[in-house]
Structure formats: C-alpha cells, structure tokens
Design a protein around this motif. Structure first.
Motif, short mmCIF file in Angstrom:
data_model
loop_
_atom_site.label_atom_id
_atom_site.label_comp_id
_atom_site.label_asym_id
_atom_site.label_seq_id
_atom_site.Cartn_x
_atom_site.Cartn_y
_atom_site.Cartn_z
N MET A 30 0.84 -1.26 -0.02
CA MET A 30 0.11 0.30 0.21
C MET A 30 0.72 1.34 -0.14
SD MET A 30 -2.90 -1.13 2.81
CE MET A 30 -3.64 0.65 2.93
N SER A 31 1.96 1.41 0.90
CA SER A 31 2.72 2.53 1.10
C SER A 31 3.56 2.68 -0.43
CB SER A 31 3.79 2.02 1.92
OG SER A 31 3.19 1.92 3.47
N ASP A 32 3.72 1.59 -1.02
CA ASP A 32 4.79 1.74 -2.34
C ASP A 32 3.87 2.04 -3.53
OD1 ASP A 32 7.24 0.63 -1.64
OD2 ASP A 32 6.66 -1.43 -2.11
N VAL A 33 2.50 1.88 -3.39
CA VAL A 33 1.33 2.17 -4.37
C VAL A 33 1.23 3.93 -3.95
CG1 VAL A 33 -0.87 2.39 -4.76
CG2 VAL A 33 0.30 0.32 -4.78
N LEU A 34 1.37 4.32 -2.71
CA LEU A 34 1.09 5.74 -2.54
C LEU A 34 2.46 6.43 -2.97
CD1 LEU A 34 -0.62 7.97 -1.18
CD2 LEU A 34 1.04 7.82 0.64
N LEU A 35 3.71 5.83 -2.51
CA LEU A 35 4.78 6.43 -2.98
C LEU A 35 5.22 6.69 -4.47
CD1 LEU A 35 6.96 5.02 0.00
CD2 LEU A 35 6.05 7.60 -0.16
N ASP A 36 4.56 5.89 -5.23
CA ASP A 36 4.60 6.00 -6.82
C ASP A 36 3.86 7.11 -7.34
OD1 ASP A 36 6.49 4.07 -6.78
OD2 ASP A 36 5.14 2.58 -7.45
N LYS A 37 3.19 7.78 -6.28
CA LYS A 37 2.03 8.95 -7.05
C LYS A 37 2.71 10.40 -7.07
CE LYS A 37 -2.08 6.19 -6.35
NZ LYS A 37 -2.34 6.05 -7.49
N SER A 38 2.34 11.30 -7.72
CA SER A 38 2.75 12.71 -7.23
C SER A 38 1.41 13.26 -6.82
CB SER A 38 3.33 13.09 -8.78
OG SER A 38 2.26 13.19 -9.79
N GLY A 39 1.94 14.62 -6.15
CA GLY A 39 0.87 15.28 -5.71
C GLY A 39 0.35 14.95 -4.38
N VAL A 40 1.06 13.95 -3.72
CA VAL A 40 0.24 13.46 -2.46
C VAL A 40 1.12 14.51 -1.19
CG1 VAL A 40 0.38 11.72 -0.78
CG2 VAL A 40 0.28 11.18 -3.26
N ASP A 41 0.26 14.86 -0.23
CA ASP A 41 0.83 15.44 0.86
C ASP A 41 2.27 15.11 1.49
OD1 ASP A 41 1.30 16.39 3.53
OD2 ASP A 41 -0.80 16.78 3.93
N PRO A 42 3.23 15.77 1.52
CA PRO A 42 4.42 15.08 2.01
C PRO A 42 4.25 14.51 3.40
CG PRO A 42 4.80 17.40 1.14
CD PRO A 42 3.36 17.16 1.32
N ASP A 43 3.67 14.82 3.99
CA ASP A 43 3.26 14.25 5.65
C ASP A 43 2.78 13.00 5.25
OD1 ASP A 43 4.26 16.69 6.67
OD2 ASP A 43 2.33 17.35 7.27
N VAL A 44 1.91 12.73 4.37
CA VAL A 44 1.31 11.38 4.15
C VAL A 44 2.39 10.43 3.50
CG1 VAL A 44 -0.62 10.16 3.14
CG2 VAL A 44 -0.96 12.07 4.06
N SER A 45 3.24 11.11 2.71
CA SER A 45 4.20 10.24 2.00
C SER A 45 5.31 9.86 2.85
CB SER A 45 4.82 11.17 0.96
OG SER A 45 4.32 11.17 -0.13
N GLN A 46 5.67 10.80 3.96
CA GLN A 46 6.62 10.77 4.86
C GLN A 46 6.06 9.43 5.97
OE1 GLN A 46 7.33 13.74 7.93
NE2 GLN A 46 9.49 13.19 8.04
N LEU A 47 4.73 9.42 6.11
CA LEU A 47 4.15 8.19 6.99
C LEU A 47 4.29 6.89 6.44
CD1 LEU A 47 2.70 7.09 9.38
CD2 LEU A 47 0.56 8.02 8.20
N ALA A 48 4.13 6.96 5.16
CA ALA A 48 4.15 5.95 4.33
C ALA A 48 5.69 5.25 4.20
CB ALA A 48 3.72 5.87 2.70
N GLU A 49 6.63 6.11 4.07
CA GLU A 49 7.97 5.71 4.41
C GLU A 49 8.33 5.05 5.74
OE1 GLU A 49 10.37 5.48 2.11
OE2 GLU A 49 9.88 6.85 0.40
N ARG A 50 7.60 5.53 6.69
CA ARG A 50 8.09 5.23 8.15
C ARG A 50 7.29 3.96 8.27
NH1 ARG A 50 5.54 8.75 13.04
NH2 ARG A 50 4.24 7.29 13.60
N ILE A 51 6.15 3.68 7.62
CA ILE A 51 5.42 2.31 7.95
C ILE A 51 6.05 1.35 7.20
CG2 ILE A 51 3.50 0.92 6.94
CD1 ILE A 51 1.72 3.63 7.45
N LYS A 52 6.94 1.60 5.91
CA LYS A 52 7.93 0.46 5.50
C LYS A 52 8.96 0.32 6.11
CE LYS A 52 9.02 0.99 1.10
NZ LYS A 52 8.95 1.20 -0.24
N ALA A 53 9.66 1.52 6.69
CA ALA A 53 10.82 1.44 7.41
C ALA A 53 10.47 0.44 8.61
CB ALA A 53 11.37 2.53 7.86
N ALA A 54 9.46 0.72 9.25
CA ALA A 54 9.35 -0.23 10.50
C ALA A 54 8.81 -1.55 10.05
CB ALA A 54 8.18 0.44 11.48
N GLN A 55 8.29 -1.84 9.13
CA GLN A 55 7.61 -3.15 8.93
C GLN A 55 8.34 -4.12 8.24
OE1 GLN A 55 3.28 -3.39 7.83
NE2 GLN A 55 2.93 -1.75 9.47
N ALA A 56 9.50 -3.60 7.42
CA ALA A 56 10.35 -4.45 6.59
C ALA A 56 11.07 -5.35 7.79
CB ALA A 56 11.13 -3.79 5.63
#
Length: 186
Positions: free
Chosen positions: A60-86
């Motif tokens: 889900m995070s990867d799908v979001l991170l491939d998009k443009s125009g997303v709020d940077p705070d939401v993108s940062q959260l997606a990165e944080r989720i990936k970094a924690a769960q991997a």
C-alpha cells in the motif's frame, strides 16, 4: 469515495478468507513448533498471518509513494511504515525458520494482502490529495486489524519475542492511527 465501514467490511471478508485458508492448510503444517523454541501454535499463527499483513502495508505504501501530488506528510508516514515493518518481517521469517515452520507469505498475493480488490483499485486509481486520503483511511483499518491480531497473540502466545513484537505493534500502530485520523481531520 468508500466509507470506512465499507472498507472495514471488505477487510473483514478478506481476513475471514485468510483464516479459512489457514485452517484448511493447518493439517499440512507441523502441529507445533519445536519444543525448545519457546513458541506455541498461537505464536506461529500470529507470525504466519502477520508477515503477509505487513507485506500488504508495504505494498500500500509503495502504491502511494509512486504517486505525485501527495501531501508530503502522508508520504513521510508511508516511508515510516515501510521502514518499521520490513525489519519486523525479517524477524518473523527468522523465527519461522528457527521453529522449523513455513511462512504463509504469498497467500492471497496478487494484491495488497488484507484488502479487497475494490479497495486496492480505489487506492491505485486515486491521485494527489485524494490518494493520500484513501491511503490514510485504508491504512487505519489495516492497522486496526494488526492490533486485533497482536492482542490475540498476547492472550494465547508464549514466545517472549513474539509477545514483545505484539506489544510494539499495538503501541506504534495505535499512535499511527491517531496521527492518521488527525491528518484526515485537517
């Protein structure tokens, strides 16, 4: 846009399907982990189910991170989720190897595990700010499912590492749910 209730229903349906599949395959897997592992069936089931659940959050995070125009705070959260769960996935896979048990990773793949096809399509089709909102709504439900699974293993599990991980998941994902709800409100 789908309501949280619709998303929750779809995720519940997916969870029930996964539970049924796990029950049907249980006779093919060893009944118990090795006696010296400190783990029991509840620990094994939690780990086998949490791996694909975490993989779904990363997808889900990867799908979001491939998009443009997303709020940077939401993108940062997606990165944080990936970094924690991997790294948690790596730890859980190591436990399964140590216990002589197989992973259920890959069950239901072809999509973002724990999500219905409509939810997956909705996230993939969304763009910009809407994609961020859809991601937050879906990730809240996804995290709630992880918390439920973690609470279950705390009731029945015995492995100290699994119990520590479950407590960490409950704490961190509850905090992220609060953050995501506040992001949706603002």
């Amino acid at each position: 846009m789908k309501t949280t209730t619709t998303i929750a229903r779809a995720l519940t349906t997916g969870a029930l399907a996964l539970t049924t599949a796990l029950a049907l395959t249980a006779c093919a897997a060893p009944a118990e982990p090795s006696a010296d592992s400190g783990a029991n069936r509840a620990d094994v089931m939690f780990v086998q189910m949490m791996i694909p659940h975490h993989e779904g959050a990363i997808e889900m995070s990867d799908v979001l991170l491939d998009k443009s125009g997303v709020d940077p705070d939401v993108s940062q959260l997606a990165e944080r989720i990936k970094a924690a769960q991997a790294p948690e996935i790596e730890q859980m896979e190591a436990w399964l190897d140590d216990w002589g048990m197989g992973s259920m990773g890959g069950m239901g793949h072809g999509g973002m595990d724990g999500m219905g096809a409509d939810d997956e399509a909705e996230l993939e089709a969304a763009s910009g700010a809407e994609a961020g909102e859809v991601f937050l709504e879906q990730m809240i439900v996804h995290h709630e499912g992880a918390i439920d699974m973690a609470e279950d293993v705390l009731d029945d599990g015995e492995h100290p590492g699994v119990r520590d991980l479950a407590e960490s998941i409950i704490e961190s994902q509850a905090e992220e749910i609060e953050l995501m709800r506040s992001m949706l409100e603002s």
